[in-house]
Design a protein around this motif. Structure first.
Motif, PDB file in Angstrom:
ATOM      1  N   SER A  33       0.840  -1.196   0.000  1.00  0.00           N
ATOM      2  CA  SER A  33       0.000   0.000   0.000  1.00  0.00           C
ATOM      3  C   SER A  33       0.875   1.245   0.000  1.00  0.00           C
ATOM      4  CB  SER A  33      -0.926  -0.001   1.215  1.00  0.00           C
ATOM      5  OG  SER A  33      -0.184  -0.124   2.413  1.00  0.00           O
ATOM      6  N   ASP A  83      -5.293   4.186  12.222  1.00  0.00           N
ATOM      7  CA  ASP A  83      -4.944   2.762  12.233  1.00  0.00           C
ATOM      8  C   ASP A  83      -4.602   2.226  10.856  1.00  0.00           C
ATOM      9  OD1 ASP A  83      -5.483   2.625  14.983  1.00  0.00           O
ATOM     10  OD2 ASP A  83      -7.629   2.320  14.599  1.00  0.00           O
ATOM     11  N   ASP A  84      -4.918   2.984   9.804  1.00  0.00           N
ATOM     12  CA  ASP A  84      -4.735   2.494   8.440  1.00  0.00           C
ATOM     13  C   ASP A  84      -3.526   3.191   7.804  1.00  0.00           C
ATOM     14  OD1 ASP A  84      -5.102   1.193   6.069  1.00  0.00           O
ATOM     15  OD2 ASP A  84      -6.741   2.484   5.367  1.00  0.00           O
ATOM     16  N   HIS A  87       2.204   0.940   3.695  1.00  0.00           N
ATOM     17  CA  HIS A  87       3.592   0.470   3.735  1.00  0.00           C
ATOM     18  C   HIS A  87       4.556   1.593   3.359  1.00  0.00           C
ATOM     19  CE1 HIS A  87       1.430  -3.430   2.969  1.00  0.00           C
ATOM     20  NE2 HIS A  87       2.280  -3.845   3.893  1.00  0.00           N
ATOM     21  N   THR A 335       4.690   1.229  11.554  1.00  0.00           N
ATOM     22  CA  THR A 335       3.418   0.694  12.035  1.00  0.00           C
ATOM     23  C   THR A 335       2.952  -0.489  11.205  1.00  0.00           C
ATOM     24  OG1 THR A 335       2.750   2.860  12.861  1.00  0.00           O
ATOM     25  CG2 THR A 335       0.997   1.267  12.482  1.00  0.00           C
ATOM     26  N   ASN A 336       3.100  -0.382   9.883  1.00  0.00           N
ATOM     27  CA  ASN A 336       2.629  -1.443   8.993  1.00  0.00           C
ATOM     28  C   ASN A 336       3.766  -2.316   8.469  1.00  0.00           C
ATOM     29  OD1 ASN A 336       0.601  -2.861   7.708  1.00  0.00           O
ATOM     30  ND2 ASN A 336       0.503  -1.510   5.939  1.00  0.00           N
ATOM     31  N   ARG A 338       6.630  -3.990  10.236  1.00  0.00           N
ATOM     32  CA  ARG A 338       7.092  -4.175  11.611  1.00  0.00           C
ATOM     33  C   ARG A 338       8.445  -4.865  11.734  1.00  0.00           C
ATOM     34  NH1 ARG A 338       3.030  -3.847  15.653  1.00  0.00           N
ATOM     35  NH2 ARG A 338       1.047  -3.115  14.836  1.00  0.00           N
ATOM     36  N   GLU A 342       9.894  -7.709   6.518  1.00  0.00           N
ATOM     37  CA  GLU A 342       8.878  -6.942   5.808  1.00  0.00           C
ATOM     38  C   GLU A 342       9.494  -5.704   5.146  1.00  0.00           C
ATOM     39  OE1 GLU A 342       5.973  -6.180   8.793  1.00  0.00           O
ATOM     40  OE2 GLU A 342       5.033  -8.160   8.599  1.00  0.00           O
TER      41      GLU A 342
END
Length: 503
Positions: A33, A83-84, A87, A335-336, A338, A342
């Motif tokens: 994202s 919260d959304d 990346h 946050t996204n 982690r 990733e």
């Protein structure tokens, strides 16, 4: 900094604490994202040809949230507080909110990772340093032209008066004087002036014509080094000499009389209308002027525009005024993303998106649809759907070009326009050899983060007041002293401490 950004700081730090070392292996991501701005009327649709082709190159599904450029900073802060979080986020600059979030651990520091990815390992280390925060790299910078400063002149006026293109600041003064006093348009009226300078919307050090002239005089570019210390350019003798030069141009009527109020949105008009003859700005403005003249006078538009680059100062040295070389960066929130695994998966996608193949897609679009090739030059397809043309401008926001421009340069409509475009690029390349980079660009002073806007205004206001004759030289130096006592001395100390630590 907005309340949203403060909330985001605390939220993302907690997420960052769970990052772990996975030995350099990449996780298996099927979707990445991204949040990015768009600068056109409508955002691209999710099923356009460019998006589909980019996903094929990237090797994943791309979930892109497009945000209007006008509200992008607010959206960034709101997103980080929610919260959304994507990346990857396009971050448009080192604004206080981003700096505080980055230093608090909200984004991945990428220095040790980027060398592992050939399309992200930059060949422009000076730019990467300037884009860093105190030497720490919190995003893949988006490269831009490193040199854009130019002097644009009325070609017909030079020819009418038998004048050469200026090479020095003294030459510029003489041309401006002749354009004002010697009837360059031959109409027998005293109705022209030399330099066209608008009211500048930015503060000190925001690449105004004044800032460029001051760099030419040897004052440095925002900051400079004197006796082993980094100091703001406006604390130097050369800066004061440059402002005296600017004041002389105004006092002698060689500048448009409404320079203090003239809207920069109308900067081209006096040049086009035969009122003013010189613009100091980015070299691409010459192309804009030629296009406008071509519309109004297609038979002889090639007779009106001349261009040269940076000018030698009074010391006989070329101190060229560069850009920062970048326009924001692609940052990766923790946050996204982690874990290190990733992170490496996201970096692999960005590496793919900055390949030569992707570069042509992001910068030019679809071959045969939005452009065709004539040798190594791209020829725009006028009949291409407007939505796809607009999409190219939007997807270009995702390109970094950190190893050099990856697309195709545009082919110009006429031989003359191609000649002038090539001349601009040659000037850019030549002047880069004499670029005066800001030695403090990488460093973020805590005092400047909190007081910078007010401090910059002190100097910018005093400069224009001095040029306008509202204060004398003593008033100008008093303003510099006020800057120092209002927090400027703390900024200088902090910048030098950071420079010492970084070195």
């Amino acid at each position: 900094m907005s309340a949203a950004a403060l909330i985001a700081t605390s939220a993302v730090v907690l997420a960052g604490c769970s990052a772990s070392d996975t030995g350099g292996e990449a996780a298996d991501l099927t979707t990445v994202s991204i949040m990015a701005p768009y600068l056109v009327t409508n955002a691209p649709s999710g099923d356009n040809e460019i998006h589909t082709a980019l996903e094929e190159i990237a090797g994943v599904t791309l979930d892109i949230t497009w945000v209007p450029n006008s509200s992008y900073l607010d959206k960034t802060n709101i997103t980080l507080a929610g919260d959304d979080i994507p990346h990857v986020m396009v971050v448009q600059g080192k604004d206080p909110g981003f700096v505080r979030n980055a230093q608090a651990g909200a984004f991945w520091e990428l220095s040790e990772y980027l060398p592992d990815y050939p399309n992200l390992a930059t060949t422009l280390p000076e730019v990467q340093k300037a884009a860093s925060i105190n030497g720490e790299v919190y995003g893949v910078f988006r490269a831009r032209d490193g040199m854009r400063a130019a002097v644009i002149l009325r070609k017909d006026w030079l020819q009418n008066l038998g004048l050469e293109v200026p090479k020095t600041t003294d030459d510029l003064y003489e041309v401006a004087k002749a354009f004002t006093q010697n009837d360059p348009d031959g109409n027998g009226a005293d109705d022209t002036y030399g330099l066209i300078i608008p009211k500048w919307p930015g503060a000190i050090g925001s690449n105004s014509p004044y800032d460029v002239i001051e760099t030419w005089h040897g004052a440095g570019n925002r900051w400079t080094e004197r006796d082993g210390e980094l100091v703001p350019s406006f604390t130097t003798d050369e800066w004061l000499e440059a402002v005296d030069y600017e004041k002389r141009l105004v006092d002698e009527g060689l500048v448009n009389p409404d320079y203090a109020t003239f809207d920069s949105a109308n900067w081209n008009e006096p040049f086009l209308n035969g009122k003013g003859g010189i613009i100091i700005d980015v070299h691409s403005r010459a192309g804009v002027l030629m296009s406008l003249l071509k519309e109004s006078d297609p038979e002889s538009f090639q007779n009106y525009v001349e261009i040269t680059g940076n000018l030698e100062g009074p010391d006989g040295v070329l101190h060229a005024h560069p850009t920062t070389g970048y326009s924001g960066f692609l940052a990766i929130p923790k946050t996204n993303v982690r874990t290190e695994a990733e992170l490496r998966a996201v970096l692999e996608v960005l590496n793919n998106m900055n390949s030569t193949e992707a570069g042509a897609l992001l910068n030019n679009g679809i071959e045969g649809t939005t452009y065709t090739l004539d040798g190594d030059l791209a020829v725009a397809v006028d009949s291409a759907p407007q939505a796809l043309k607009d999409a190219v401008l939007s997807y270009s926001q995702l390109g970094t070009n950190v190893t050099g421009f990856q697309g195709y340069l545009p082919k110009q409509p006429t031989e003359y326009e191609q000649e002038m475009y090539d001349k601009r690029k040659a000037i850019e390349e030549s002047d880069l050899e004499s670029a005066e980079y800001d030695p403090a660009a990488a460093f973020v002073s805590k005092t400047y983060v909190s007081k910078g806007a007010q401090l910059d205004t002190i100097i910018a206001d005093a400069r224009i007041q001095y040029i306008a004759g509202q204060i004398d030289r003593g008033g100008l130096t008093d303003a510099i002293a006020l800057w120092r006592s209002s927090g400027g001395d703390a900024v200088i100390a902090e910048i030098n401490e950071l420079a010492s630590q970084n070195n």
